[in-house]
Write a protein that holds these residues in place. Structure first.
Motif, PDB file in Angstrom:
ATOM      1  N   LYS A   1      42.134  37.396  49.460  1.00  0.00           N
ATOM      2  CA  LYS A   1      42.040  38.062  48.159  1.00  0.00           C
ATOM      3  C   LYS A   1      40.865  37.509  47.360  1.00  0.00           C
ATOM      4  O   LYS A   1      40.150  38.246  46.680  1.00  0.00           O
TER       5      LYS A   1
ATOM      6  N   CYS B   1      32.467  41.863  43.427  1.00  0.00           N
ATOM      7  CA  CYS B   1      31.623  41.603  42.251  1.00  0.00           C
ATOM      8  C   CYS B   1      30.159  41.460  42.632  1.00  0.00           C
ATOM      9  O   CYS B   1      29.315  41.175  41.772  1.00  0.00           O
TER      10      CYS B   1
ATOM     11  N   ASP C   1      37.530  39.570  46.060  1.00  0.00           N
ATOM     12  CA  ASP C   1      37.126  39.596  44.654  1.00  0.00           C
ATOM     13  C   ASP C   1      35.659  39.210  44.504  1.00  0.00           C
ATOM     14  O   ASP C   1      34.909  39.819  43.729  1.00  0.00           O
TER      15      ASP C   1
ATOM     16  N   LYS D   1      39.475  31.938  39.259  1.00  0.00           N
ATOM     17  CA  LYS D   1      40.342  32.351  40.374  1.00  0.00           C
ATOM     18  C   LYS D   1      40.308  31.326  41.500  1.00  0.00           C
ATOM     19  O   LYS D   1      41.331  31.021  42.117  1.00  0.00           O
TER      20      LYS D   1
END
Length: 493
Positions: free
Chosen positions: A340, A348, A344, A102
């Protein structure tokens, strides 16, 4: 901080520093990627291979020129981008590498410690090579420092200077032909912005070491390679007969590509993404102003009261108070692509990479330039490497205040807060671990600034009012010295 023979946490002094913002997961700690840090990359009993680093903006022709160099001299070719993409493909189900995918897809730099580990593993697989060409690394000064610390000093750095317009044309063409996931419009703009922000300090870093030669990469690739070959012959293979032609290089090219660094981006649909990238666009030209600013670090363990003191000091002296926690919260509440990504990572259970933290801090400082008398940075740096990276990318702090508080006091304060605040539910064991981590990670930072004579310890055992009085005394003394030095300099001129 006070010594206490009854307090056990100082026994960890010899352990390596904790990477507070590491993206590594707990399960990775036992893997080769972590254990490799304990080993030398090259056999010290044998001649080290020649190392050539090839850097430049995305689309500058790094890959093409690196392959040509490797083929001409019989060197091994390593593409750092391909290393990471291959690892992502082969470990797609791994949580850490899913996050890194990502990061790369949005145009951000992959975590520094992960990239260095992958390079080291690859180098250890090819111990018999005469030379190695590494394409696309380092991307910033922090990566350059880590490469030298953990691997070696390169023999030559080739920098391909290319105009923004040419970079964009090549990237868009490559996106059509190859369809790489990191060649999407947003990622391309972000990568160009990253390059624009990092190029000047990176080239300057290697210039000061006498390692870098710059080439005009707007030209035909064969012309560029001819000049590179002359440079490699002269720099690395002085015993070989040089290629026909002049050995004189046009050193005026070194960072003389103003259009490459200063041209504004004009991608289509850029207006739609302005909120995501406007902060980066504005940071490039303010590094000099930041280096002249009054920057004060305030460090201390959990429960030492550093946040409270920063708020009061900021109000009294007209400073801007910046804390990592607040910066992350503010960014997470925005609608940017980076927001974003941060969400993320945090969801996690990972730590936000240090590169992102430093970028957030620099942007916040640039935003306040001209409107503040200085910056109070709360809880940073948390290890010496972060201090060095901050100095390279932003500037040196003028003063470092250390809230000197015993573990017993900090633990007592945090337990009291936990009992009185429902949203603060840390237990005694969690608090003990937090304090242990602080001691292990921060003691080298304290020693680092003590050597630079920038550190001032504040006895944080007393009441907030007593501590604030001490802190004000230290800041007042610093400001008087600054004023005296400024006045003396003005008299000389």
């Amino acid at each position: 901080m006070p010594d206490n023979p009854n307090f056990p946490y100082r026994r960890y002094d010899r352990l390596p520093p904790i990477h507070q913002f590491s993206i590594e997961s707990d399960t990775d700690l036992s893997e080769t990627a972590e254990l490799i840090e304990e080993y030398e990359v090259f056999d010290p009993t044998r001649p080290r291979p020649k190392i050539i680093l090839v850097i430049g903006g995305p689309g500058s022709g790094k890959g093409t020129q690196s392959l040509k160099i490797a083929e001409r001299y019989g060197f091994e070719y390593i593409s750092v981008g391909e290393l990471l993409r291959k690892k992502i493909h082969n470990t797609s189900s791994n949580r850490k590498w899913s996050l890194i995918a990502k990061i790369i897809t949005t145009g951000e730099l992959a975590p520094q410690e992960t990239t260095i580990t992958e390079i080291k593993q690859r180098l250890m697989q090819i111990p018999d090579e005469e030379g190695i060409v590494i394409d696309g690394f380092p991307r910033d000064v922090a990566q350059a420092i880590s490469f030298e610390d953990q691997i070696c000093t390169p023999d030559l750095v080739v920098f391909l200077a290319c105009s923004n317009q040419r970079l964009k044309e090549r990237l868009l063409k490559r996106a059509e032909q190859q369809g790489r996931p990191d060649d999407n419009l947003k990622a391309t703009q972000r990568r160009l912005t990253n390059f624009k922000q990092n190029a000047v300090p990176l080239v300057k870093y290697f210039q000061e070491k006498g390692l870098i030669i710059t080439f005009d990469a707007d030209r035909d690739e064969e012309e560029v390679f001819y000049d590179i070959s002359l440079a490699v012959d002269n720099k690395i293979f002085t015993h070989k007969e040089a290629m026909a032609g002049s050995n004189e290089l046009d050193h005026s090219l070194i960072m003389d590509s103003g259009d490459m660094l200063d041209t504004e981006f004009d991608f289509e649909d850029q207006a739609d993404d302005q909120s995501s990238f406007s902060g980066y666009e504005n940071t490039g030209g303010f590094t000099g102003d930041l280096r002249q600013s009054t920057i004060i670090f305030v460090i201390g363990g959990p429960g030492s009261g550093k946040g409270t003191q920063c708020e009061q000091l900021a109000q009294k002296y007209g400073f801007v108070h910046l804390s990592i926690h607040d910066l992350l919260q503010q960014e997470s509440s925005s609608l940017s692509e980076r927001s974003k990504l941060i969400k993320d990572i945090l969801e996690c259970g990972e730590q936000v990479p240090g590169e992102i933290i430093l970028e957030l801090m620099k942007e916040a400082m640039v935003t306040s330039l001209g409107e503040t008398k200085g910056f109070l940075i709360d809880g940073y740096p948390q290890e010496v490497k972060q201090a060095e990276e901050f100095e390279e990318m932003v500037g040196e702090p003028k003063l470092v205040l250390c809230m000197d508080c015993s573990a017993e006091t900090m633990s007592s304060r945090l337990l009291t807060k936990s009992q009185s605040c429902e949203c603060f539910d840390d237990n005694a064991e969690t608090i003990r671990q937090q304090i242990e981590i602080y001691y292990q990670a921060t003691e080298p930072v304290i020693a680092y600034y003590e050597k630079k004579t920038q550190l001032c310890k504040i006895n944080a055992e007393g009441t907030p009012e007593e501590v604030f009085l001490q802190a004000c005394t230290s800041v007042d003394l610093f400001l008087k010295k600054e004023a005296a030095a400024s006045s003396f300099s003005a008299e000389i001129q």
